[in-house]
Design a protein around this motif. Structure first.
Motif, mmCIF file in Angstrom:
data_model
loop_
_atom_site.group_PDB
_atom_site.id
_atom_site.type_symbol
_atom_site.label_atom_id
_atom_site.label_comp_id
_atom_site.label_asym_id
_atom_site.label_seq_id
_atom_site.Cartn_x
_atom_site.Cartn_y
_atom_site.Cartn_z
ATOM 1 N N LYS A 140 -75.073 21.967 -47.558
ATOM 2 C CA LYS A 140 -74.747 21.630 -48.950
ATOM 3 C C LYS A 140 -74.576 20.113 -49.109
ATOM 4 O O LYS A 140 -73.811 19.639 -49.948
ATOM 5 C CB LYS A 140 -73.469 22.358 -49.415
ATOM 6 N N ARG A 141 -75.328 19.361 -48.298
ATOM 7 C CA ARG A 141 -75.343 17.899 -48.382
ATOM 8 C C ARG A 141 -76.772 17.444 -48.689
ATOM 9 O O ARG A 141 -77.723 18.195 -48.491
ATOM 10 C CB ARG A 141 -74.867 17.277 -47.073
ATOM 11 N N GLN A 142 -76.917 16.188 -49.115
ATOM 12 C CA GLN A 142 -78.232 15.717 -49.547
ATOM 13 C C GLN A 142 -78.872 14.678 -48.619
ATOM 14 O O GLN A 142 -80.094 14.615 -48.480
ATOM 15 C CB GLN A 142 -78.144 15.091 -50.952
ATOM 16 N N ALA A 143 -78.082 13.825 -47.978
ATOM 17 C CA ALA A 143 -78.634 12.675 -47.263
ATOM 18 C C ALA A 143 -79.261 13.083 -45.935
ATOM 19 O O ALA A 143 -78.838 14.047 -45.287
ATOM 20 C CB ALA A 143 -77.546 11.629 -47.028
ATOM 21 N N VAL A 144 -80.291 12.326 -45.540
ATOM 22 C CA VAL A 144 -80.958 12.505 -44.249
ATOM 23 C C VAL A 144 -81.114 11.141 -43.595
ATOM 24 O O VAL A 144 -81.490 10.166 -44.256
ATOM 25 C CB VAL A 144 -82.346 13.164 -44.405
ATOM 26 N N VAL A 145 -80.818 11.074 -42.307
ATOM 27 C CA VAL A 145 -80.944 9.829 -41.548
ATOM 28 C C VAL A 145 -82.106 9.961 -40.571
ATOM 29 O O VAL A 145 -82.189 10.922 -39.810
ATOM 30 C CB VAL A 145 -79.643 9.507 -40.781
ATOM 31 N N SER A 146 -83.015 8.984 -40.623
ATOM 32 C CA SER A 146 -84.091 8.896 -39.639
ATOM 33 C C SER A 146 -83.943 7.571 -38.902
ATOM 34 O O SER A 146 -82.971 6.838 -39.116
ATOM 35 C CB SER A 146 -85.455 9.009 -40.316
ATOM 36 N N PHE A 211 -72.259 4.499 -40.859
ATOM 37 C CA PHE A 211 -71.643 5.530 -41.685
ATOM 38 C C PHE A 211 -70.587 4.966 -42.640
ATOM 39 O O PHE A 211 -70.057 5.693 -43.486
ATOM 40 C CB PHE A 211 -71.015 6.613 -40.802
ATOM 41 N N ILE A 212 -70.296 3.680 -42.501
ATOM 42 C CA ILE A 212 -69.408 3.004 -43.444
ATOM 43 C C ILE A 212 -70.227 2.224 -44.477
ATOM 44 O O ILE A 212 -69.982 2.283 -45.674
ATOM 45 C CB ILE A 212 -68.449 2.043 -42.706
ATOM 46 N N GLU A 218 -70.035 12.478 -44.475
ATOM 47 C CA GLU A 218 -69.789 13.728 -45.201
ATOM 48 C C GLU A 218 -70.924 14.071 -46.164
ATOM 49 O O GLU A 218 -71.003 15.196 -46.674
ATOM 50 C CB GLU A 218 -68.474 13.642 -45.986
ATOM 51 N N GLN A 219 -71.803 13.091 -46.419
ATOM 52 C CA GLN A 219 -72.945 13.316 -47.306
ATOM 53 C C GLN A 219 -74.230 13.614 -46.537
ATOM 54 O O GLN A 219 -75.245 13.955 -47.144
ATOM 55 C CB GLN A 219 -73.179 12.080 -48.185
ATOM 56 N N GLY A 253 -70.272 17.156 -38.443
ATOM 57 C CA GLY A 253 -70.857 18.349 -39.049
ATOM 58 C C GLY A 253 -72.268 18.138 -39.554
ATOM 59 O O GLY A 253 -72.705 18.782 -40.525
ATOM 60 N N ILE A 254 -73.006 17.246 -38.907
ATOM 61 C CA ILE A 254 -74.389 16.925 -39.274
ATOM 62 C C ILE A 254 -75.339 17.685 -38.352
ATOM 63 O O ILE A 254 -75.090 17.790 -37.147
ATOM 64 C CB ILE A 254 -74.635 15.405 -39.138
ATOM 65 N N LEU A 255 -76.415 18.224 -38.895
ATOM 66 C CA LEU A 255 -77.402 18.914 -38.082
ATOM 67 C C LEU A 255 -78.343 17.909 -37.426
ATOM 68 O O LEU A 255 -78.750 16.922 -38.047
ATOM 69 C CB LEU A 255 -78.209 19.903 -38.920
ATOM 70 N N LEU A 256 -78.693 18.146 -36.168
ATOM 71 C CA LEU A 256 -79.646 17.301 -35.456
ATOM 72 C C LEU A 256 -81.006 17.997 -35.451
ATOM 73 O O LEU A 256 -81.144 19.116 -34.942
ATOM 74 C CB LEU A 256 -79.179 17.048 -34.020
#
Length: 450
Positions: A140-146, A211-212, A218-219, A253-256
């Motif tokens: 239920k979050r929107q952001a993705v980090v690559s 992350f700051i 959390e997003q 709580g981020i998926l890898l």
């Protein structure tokens, strides 16, 4: 050298290829690129023959798609059998058992001591798109980090995730929102004051600031990572970095998501490259060599994550086609019977031995690197400045083609020669192909053997 396999009779393109090339340019957009100016007539194992009768040793493997070799009999027999039964019904309409059998086998092979589920799609980019959808739905979050230098495809989302502008993203914006990019360890180009260990830890420490400054954890739904960056020139992280990213994901709580589209199915000496790093991703994307050239891809993931989407939210008309599934099952059979994971290690050792010899001979080679049979050389103007030399890379690439070896370029600066030969290549074919590469470098640099 007395060539046994590579045999180019004329300058490329030959007369038949030239005619086809003229027709190609008249009807196909130039944006659909090509590596070698000729057309295939037949392919078997690790050998290619073009329409003019020229023979090539394949060190490209259709960009890492042909680990099991061209037209392997086990694969072609399975396809002929499937075509005689049925070609397509649409898994969303009337299901078929090859889909289930392939999913079961891949789930068992994938890293992770947890229950998994698997879905199939058509292409690598489509697998990445769906992995992002699944991650967003579950968290239920929107952001993705690559990561900088990563490549994930040419669709809107995957292009947004990709960390190289030209030729993949230039003038194609605006891009998908809520995509953020972190630094990835490129040890050859690390600060000279840092050891590899210090550099890796520095980048992990920077993730806390990331992350700051960039996005709150959390997003973030997911972090997506290639275990070895492909298009950037086979950039290999260390175990500490990959494990550190995994721990950060768990902490927040981020998926890898492991993008194993190029690294999977034996390329690095294991079914999945993440096995080298001792990490169990939440989601894995696969394609390329999973079906020996048939268009199929997949997402493998934790059961609870994959189950969160509702009926009809995932899928597609051709997703997981019967032909692709049968080819995938045949590839797994070939991999097991011919022990292609072990073969990848042997190939990699032979290639890296040659590459180290070439490094000692030619100062334009800045670094050689590899994991299993995923090996590359980076070309520079000189080793002190490490200035990328795209021009000499292009020249060596074309000279190798002229002498009968099909290879690939890569790198953020297009200064890397990468090898993705079929894992069924024979020792003789491998030896001849590597000798041709050495001759090609000699010819371009006009140097004599030392």
């Amino acid at each position: 050298m007395n060539k046994k396999f590579a045999n180019v009779q004329t300058e490329l393109p030959g007369p038949k290829a030239k005619e086809l090339l003229d027709r190609r340019h008249a009807i196909v957009p130039d944006a659909v690129g090509y590596g070698i100016p000729t057309f295939v007539d037949s392919a078997k194992g690790a050998l290619l023959k073009d329409v003019d009768g020229n023979e090539f040793i394949d060190f490209a493997g259709a960009i890492g798609t042909i680990n099991a070799g061209h037209s392997h009999e086990t694969v072609t027999d399975a396809l002929h059998d499937q075509i005689d039964r049925y070609i397509h019904t649409g898994f969303n309409v009337m299901m078929y058992d090859p889909y289930i059998e392939l999913a079961e086998k891949i789930a068992k092979l994938a890293p992770g001591s947890f229950d998994k589920k698997v879905m199939f799609l058509n292409s690598g980019a489509e697998a990445v798109e769906n992995a992002v959808k699944i991650a967003r739905k579950y968290t239920k979050r929107q952001a993705v980090v690559s990561f900088a230098g990563g490549f994930h495809g040419r669709t809107l989302m995957t292009m947004s995730l990709t960390g190289k502008v030209k030729p993949f993203k230039y003038e194609y914006g605006p891009f998908a929102p809520e995509v953020y990019r972190a630094a990835y360890p490129y040890f050859y180009r690390r600060p000279e004051t840092m050891s590899e260990e210090e550099y890796s830890q520095f980048l992990l420490d920077e993730m806390e600031d990331f992350f700051i400054k960039e996005v709150a954890p959390e997003q973030v739904a997911a972090v997506i990572m290639e275990p070895v960056q492909g298009e950037s020139g086979f950039i290999i992280p260390d175990k500490a970095f990959v494990q550190g990213i995994s721990e950060l994901c768990k902490k927040h709580g981020i998926l890898l998501i492991a993008d194993e589209i190029q690294t999977g199915f034996g390329r690095t000496g294991k079914y999945f490259a993440m096995e080298h790093f001792g990490v169990e991703p939440d989601l894995i994307t696969v394609s390329k060599s999973m079906a020996a050239g048939l268009p199929i891809s997949g997402v493998i993931g934790r059961k609870e994550v994959m189950n969160d989407a509702n009926a009809g939210e995932l899928g597609g008309t051709y997703a997981g086609s019967p032909l692709g599934c049968r080819a995938g099952l045949a590839v797994l059979e070939v991999m097991e019977k011919e022990n292609l994971n072990a073969r990848a290690d042997v190939i990699g050792q032979q290639v890296m031995t040659t590459f180290k010899h070439l490094y000692d001979r030619f100062d334009v080679i800045g670094e050689v690197r590899g994991l299993g049979a995923m090996c590359a050389m980076e070309f520079v103007k000189d080793r002190k400045s490490k200035t990328p030399d795209k021009q000499v890379t292009d020249q060596i690439f074309k000279e190798a083609q002229r002498r009968g070896v099909v290879a690939l370029k890569a790198g953020v600066h297009d200064n890397v020669l990468r090898l993705l030969m079929p894992l069924v290549i024979t020792d003789e074919q491998l030896k001849e192909g590597l000798e041709i590469l050495e001759e090609s470098i000699e010819a371009v640099l006009a140097v004599s053997a030392k």
